[in-house]
Design an enzyme around this catalytic site. Structure first.
Site, PDB file in Angstrom:
ATOM      1  N   SER A  28      41.287  90.455  25.193  1.00  0.00           N
ATOM      2  CA  SER A  28      40.658  89.130  25.339  1.00  0.00           C
ATOM      3  C   SER A  28      39.459  89.209  26.274  1.00  0.00           C
ATOM      4  O   SER A  28      38.440  88.556  26.052  1.00  0.00           O
ATOM      5  CB  SER A  28      41.676  88.129  25.897  1.00  0.00           C
ATOM      6  OG  SER A  28      42.688  87.873  24.949  1.00  0.00           O
ATOM      7  N   GLN A  86      64.192  65.873  -2.064  1.00  0.00           N
ATOM      8  CA  GLN A  86      63.093  65.311  -1.259  1.00  0.00           C
ATOM      9  C   GLN A  86      62.752  66.159  -0.035  1.00  0.00           C
ATOM     10  O   GLN A  86      61.606  66.208   0.386  1.00  0.00           O
ATOM     11  CB  GLN A  86      63.436  63.876  -0.850  1.00  0.00           C
ATOM     12  CG  GLN A  86      63.329  62.929  -2.033  1.00  0.00           C
ATOM     13  CD  GLN A  86      63.456  61.479  -1.645  1.00  0.00           C
ATOM     14  OE1 GLN A  86      63.859  61.152  -0.530  1.00  0.00           O
ATOM     15  NE2 GLN A  86      63.121  60.595  -2.554  1.00  0.00           N
ATOM     16  N   ILE A 104      61.667  78.162   1.923  1.00  0.00           N
ATOM     17  CA  ILE A 104      61.939  77.619   0.580  1.00  0.00           C
ATOM     18  C   ILE A 104      62.625  78.669  -0.296  1.00  0.00           C
ATOM     19  O   ILE A 104      63.511  78.362  -1.081  1.00  0.00           O
ATOM     20  CB  ILE A 104      60.634  77.079  -0.048  1.00  0.00           C
ATOM     21  CG1 ILE A 104      60.272  75.763   0.649  1.00  0.00           C
ATOM     22  CG2 ILE A 104      60.778  76.871  -1.558  1.00  0.00           C
ATOM     23  CD1 ILE A 104      58.958  75.163   0.259  1.00  0.00           C
ATOM     24  N   GLU A 130      40.262  89.294  16.265  1.00  0.00           N
ATOM     25  CA  GLU A 130      38.957  88.619  16.419  1.00  0.00           C
ATOM     26  C   GLU A 130      39.048  87.448  17.407  1.00  0.00           C
ATOM     27  O   GLU A 130      38.390  86.419  17.245  1.00  0.00           O
ATOM     28  CB  GLU A 130      38.383  88.204  15.061  1.00  0.00           C
ATOM     29  CG  GLU A 130      38.004  89.433  14.250  1.00  0.00           C
ATOM     30  CD  GLU A 130      37.112  89.161  13.081  1.00  0.00           C
ATOM     31  OE1 GLU A 130      36.269  88.258  13.157  1.00  0.00           O
ATOM     32  OE2 GLU A 130      37.241  89.891  12.081  1.00  0.00           O
TER      33      GLU A 130
HETATM   34  N1  CAA Z   1      26.871  83.776  21.560  1.00  0.00           N
HETATM   35  C1  CAA Z   1      25.893  84.296  22.339  1.00  0.00           C
HETATM   36  N2  CAA Z   1      26.071  84.608  23.637  1.00  0.00           N
HETATM   37  C2  CAA Z   1      27.287  84.374  24.181  1.00  0.00           C
HETATM   38  C3  CAA Z   1      28.347  83.819  23.443  1.00  0.00           C
HETATM   39  C4  CAA Z   1      28.099  83.514  22.074  1.00  0.00           C
HETATM   40  N3  CAA Z   1      29.056  82.981  21.304  1.00  0.00           N
HETATM   41  N4  CAA Z   1      29.438  83.711  24.234  1.00  0.00           N
HETATM   42  C5  CAA Z   1      29.074  84.164  25.432  1.00  0.00           C
HETATM   43  N5  CAA Z   1      27.770  84.572  25.392  1.00  0.00           N
HETATM   44  C6  CAA Z   1      26.974  85.089  26.514  1.00  0.00           C
HETATM   45  C7  CAA Z   1      26.897  84.047  27.633  1.00  0.00           C
HETATM   46  O1  CAA Z   1      25.816  83.155  27.421  1.00  0.00           O
HETATM   47  C8  CAA Z   1      26.691  84.913  28.846  1.00  0.00           C
HETATM   48  O2  CAA Z   1      25.331  85.315  28.905  1.00  0.00           O
HETATM   49  P1  CAA Z   1      24.538  85.445  30.340  1.00  0.00           P
HETATM   50  O3  CAA Z   1      25.271  86.501  31.110  1.00  0.00           O
HETATM   51  O4  CAA Z   1      23.159  85.824  29.943  1.00  0.00           O
HETATM   52  O5  CAA Z   1      24.657  84.098  30.987  1.00  0.00           O
HETATM   53  C9  CAA Z   1      27.512  86.174  28.531  1.00  0.00           C
HETATM   54  O6  CAA Z   1      27.621  86.215  27.096  1.00  0.00           O
HETATM   55  C10 CAA Z   1      28.886  86.150  29.154  1.00  0.00           C
HETATM   56  O7  CAA Z   1      29.554  84.984  28.675  1.00  0.00           O
HETATM   57  P2  CAA Z   1      30.878  84.411  29.354  1.00  0.00           P
HETATM   58  O8  CAA Z   1      30.674  84.288  30.833  1.00  0.00           O
HETATM   59  O9  CAA Z   1      31.280  83.190  28.589  1.00  0.00           O
HETATM   60  O10 CAA Z   1      31.905  85.606  29.069  1.00  0.00           O
HETATM   61  P3  CAA Z   1      33.438  85.748  29.452  1.00  0.00           P
HETATM   62  O11 CAA Z   1      33.633  87.064  30.071  1.00  0.00           O
HETATM   63  O12 CAA Z   1      33.905  84.516  30.169  1.00  0.00           O
HETATM   64  O13 CAA Z   1      34.132  85.855  27.996  1.00  0.00           O
HETATM   65  C11 CAA Z   1      35.165  85.121  25.996  1.00  0.00           C
HETATM   66  C12 CAA Z   1      34.057  84.913  27.038  1.00  0.00           C
HETATM   67  C13 CAA Z   1      34.935  83.965  25.031  1.00  0.00           C
HETATM   68  C14 CAA Z   1      36.548  85.039  26.573  1.00  0.00           C
HETATM   69  C15 CAA Z   1      34.942  86.470  25.276  1.00  0.00           C
HETATM   70  O14 CAA Z   1      35.259  87.548  26.126  1.00  0.00           O
HETATM   71  C16 CAA Z   1      35.768  86.594  23.992  1.00  0.00           C
HETATM   72  O15 CAA Z   1      35.353  86.094  22.940  1.00  0.00           O
HETATM   73  N6  CAA Z   1      36.928  87.300  24.049  1.00  0.00           N
HETATM   74  C17 CAA Z   1      37.696  87.632  22.855  1.00  0.00           C
HETATM   75  C18 CAA Z   1      37.214  88.935  22.308  1.00  0.00           C
HETATM   76  C19 CAA Z   1      37.589  89.160  20.887  1.00  0.00           C
HETATM   77  O16 CAA Z   1      37.456  88.285  20.040  1.00  0.00           O
HETATM   78  N7  CAA Z   1      38.020  90.380  20.584  1.00  0.00           N
HETATM   79  C20 CAA Z   1      38.368  90.780  19.276  1.00  0.00           C
HETATM   80  C21 CAA Z   1      37.556  91.971  18.878  1.00  0.00           C
HETATM   81  S1  CAA Z   1      37.511  92.419  17.181  1.00  0.00           S
HETATM   82  C22 CAA Z   1      39.103  92.715  16.715  1.00  0.00           C
HETATM   83  O17 CAA Z   1      39.918  91.878  16.831  1.00  0.00           O
HETATM   84  C23 CAA Z   1      39.494  94.011  16.123  1.00  0.00           C
HETATM   85  C24 CAA Z   1      39.144  94.221  14.739  1.00  0.00           C
HETATM   86  O18 CAA Z   1      38.826  95.312  14.400  1.00  0.00           O
HETATM   87  C25 CAA Z   1      39.274  93.141  13.734  1.00  0.00           C
END
Ligand code: CAA
Length: 399
Positions: free
Chosen positions: A131, A279, A338, A364
């Site tokens: 995460s 039902q 079911i 994701e």
């Molecule tokens: N779009 C663009 N920029 C973004 C953004 C977005 N959606 N979200 C954050 N940012 C930018 C912020 O603007 C910030 O930029 P600055 O430093 O320039 O200000 C920077 O990124 C850091 O943002 P946060 O402070 O919000 O970051 P955070 O550390 O608090 O994390 C979080 C945010 C939403 C928790 C993020 O870490 C997250 O999405 N975590 C989940 C990760 C994930 O989805 N992992 C799955 C990977 S893929 C997978 O599952 C495997 C596979 O193979 C399928």
């Protein structure tokens, strides 16, 4: 819900539906049991032109959008959740190239992906960074015109089958906001090795593994977009565009389980009548169908928001992912109910839907993270509600 889709969306949906019914459905349980990559299914997807849906025409693709991608994922997942992700993960892996790649990187890689010859994965998560995607420890040290990568990746969906991997690594440990960069790594690059391959509960036909990088020395031309420090942003932008695909996978799984439950409820006789005449069963079917319809509508709306470049796309993408995947878990579990005792058995089709659905709430970005993303965006957008403040009394004024 055809009225929510354009003619182009419907053409992709129908093309995917044909392949799903003719090729995917008859093979889905075999590959689930074997836990093997279904190369024949992948070939069928490529021959039908489905692997090029989301790639722009100038790079050999069909120029479709995220909604086109979603309707294809939904149809494939309706027959096999593993096949849905086996397909969609190529979009997840290639979105960083589309969003941020140099022209050279796009020309080098996108045509092969569109033809279905180059399979791609997305290497973000690590053992200690799931995460907390910003907490990566995989390191890429600059060395003249090269970078040397060391570390490992976890839960790399499609990684063991992939020819190409979009991998995120730390290029500047001293920086807070420009710490991470993306790299395009090819399977046969020295120091690149597929590690442990997981034994999974669901989506068993798509391999998920670890990636080991040991002194993996790559030319700077493999640095995503040619500039260091933008990797975290590119990863987040990618997830914004890919999460509707996970949500579409969930809608397909829920619909597929509901389809089986509908057929079984009319076939199964108890107390001298089909169980669909009771039902309590009708209530379950009605609730399942209503939730699927609501999830589908939200997924299509979110995908449209992404395609339109909406300012709120991050929020809608997270909303549809969390809602549709929670629905998939509820609906597939209800389908097993079911089917009763038969539903719990591997000889029957619905337990696979339930196993496949579980991961959609996790990968994701867990649904807890999606809620956090939605809430952060709601709070950010709340400025326009200032006109309501005067209607909320300050307690002191009431005395
Ligand atoms: N779009 C663009 N920029 C973004 C953004 C977005 N959606 N979200 C954050 N940012 C930018 C912020 O603007 C910030 O930029 P600055 O430093 O320039 O200000 C920077 O990124 C850091 O943002 P946060 O402070 O919000 O970051 P955070 O550390 O608090 O994390 C979080 C945010 C939403 C928790 C993020 O870490 C997250 O999405 N975590 C989940 C990760 C994930 O989805 N992992 C799955 C990977 S893929 C997978 O599952 C495997 C596979 O193979 C399928």
């Amino acid at each position: 819900m055809d009225e929510l889709l354009s003619r182009q969306n419907l053409q992709w949906r129908d093309r995917a539906r044909a392949v799903a019914r003719e090729v995917v459905l008859p093979r889905a349980w075999k590959y689930d049991r074997l836990q093997e990559y279904p190369w024949d299914i992948k070939e069928a997807l490529a021959s039908a032109g489905l692997m090029k849906v989301w790639i722009p025409e100038e790079y050999g693709g069909a120029g479709g959008g995220v909604l086109d991608l979603c309707v294809v994922v939904e149809e494939l997942s309706r027959c096999c959740g593993g096949t849905g992700v086996l397909f969609a993960v190529n979009a997840l892996g290639s979105f960083p190239i589309l969003l941020a790649g140099t022209e050279e990187q796009k020309r080098k890689y996108l045509p092969g992906i569109a033809r279905g010859e180059t399979l791609i994965a997305f290497g973000l998560s690590e053992k200690g960074a799931g995460s907390d995607a910003g907490g990566l420890s995989c390191r890429a040290e600059p060395d003249g015109k090269y970078y040397v990568l060391n570390g490992s990746k976890k839960w790399n969906t499609n990684g063991p089958a992939a020819h190409l991997n979009t991998v995120f690594a730390v290029t500047d440990p001293t920086s807070k906001s420009r710490r991470v960069s993306g790299f395009l790594l090819e399977r046969d690059m020295p120091g690149y090795r597929v590690g442990y391959v997981e034994d999974k509960m669901g989506i068993r036909c798509v391999p998920v593994g670890e990636l080991e990088l040991e002194n993996c020395r790559v030319h700077e031309s493999q640095l995503l977009g040619g500039k260091p420090g933008l990797g975290f942003k590119h990863a987040m932008m990618t997830l914004d565009r890919a999460r509707p695909g996970v949500a579409a996978q969930a809608v397909g799984l829920a619909q597929g389980a509901l389809d089986f439950a509908m057929v079984y409820a009319q076939q199964r006789q108890q107390f001298g009548q089909p169980i669909s005449s009771f039902q309590m069963v009708q209530q379950m079917l009605a609730d399942m169908a209503t939730k699927v319809a609501a999830a589908r509508a939200l997924v299509y709306a979110a995908a449209k928001a992404v395609d339109a470049g909406s300012e709120s796309l991050t929020k809608y993408s997270a909303m549809c992912k969390l809602f549709a995947t929670d629905v998939a878990m509820e609906v597939t579990t209800a389908a097993v109910q079911i089917f009763g005792g038969y539903g719990y058995m591997r000889d029957y089709p619905v337990e696979k839907y339930m196993r496949d659905a579980k991961i959609t709430q996790i990968y994701e970005g867990t649904n807890q993270i999606q809620r956090l993303v939605v809430a952060r965006n709601l709070i950010k957008e709340a400025g326009h509600l200032g006109h309501l403040e005067r209607f909320i009394p300050v307690p002191e004024d009431l005395r």
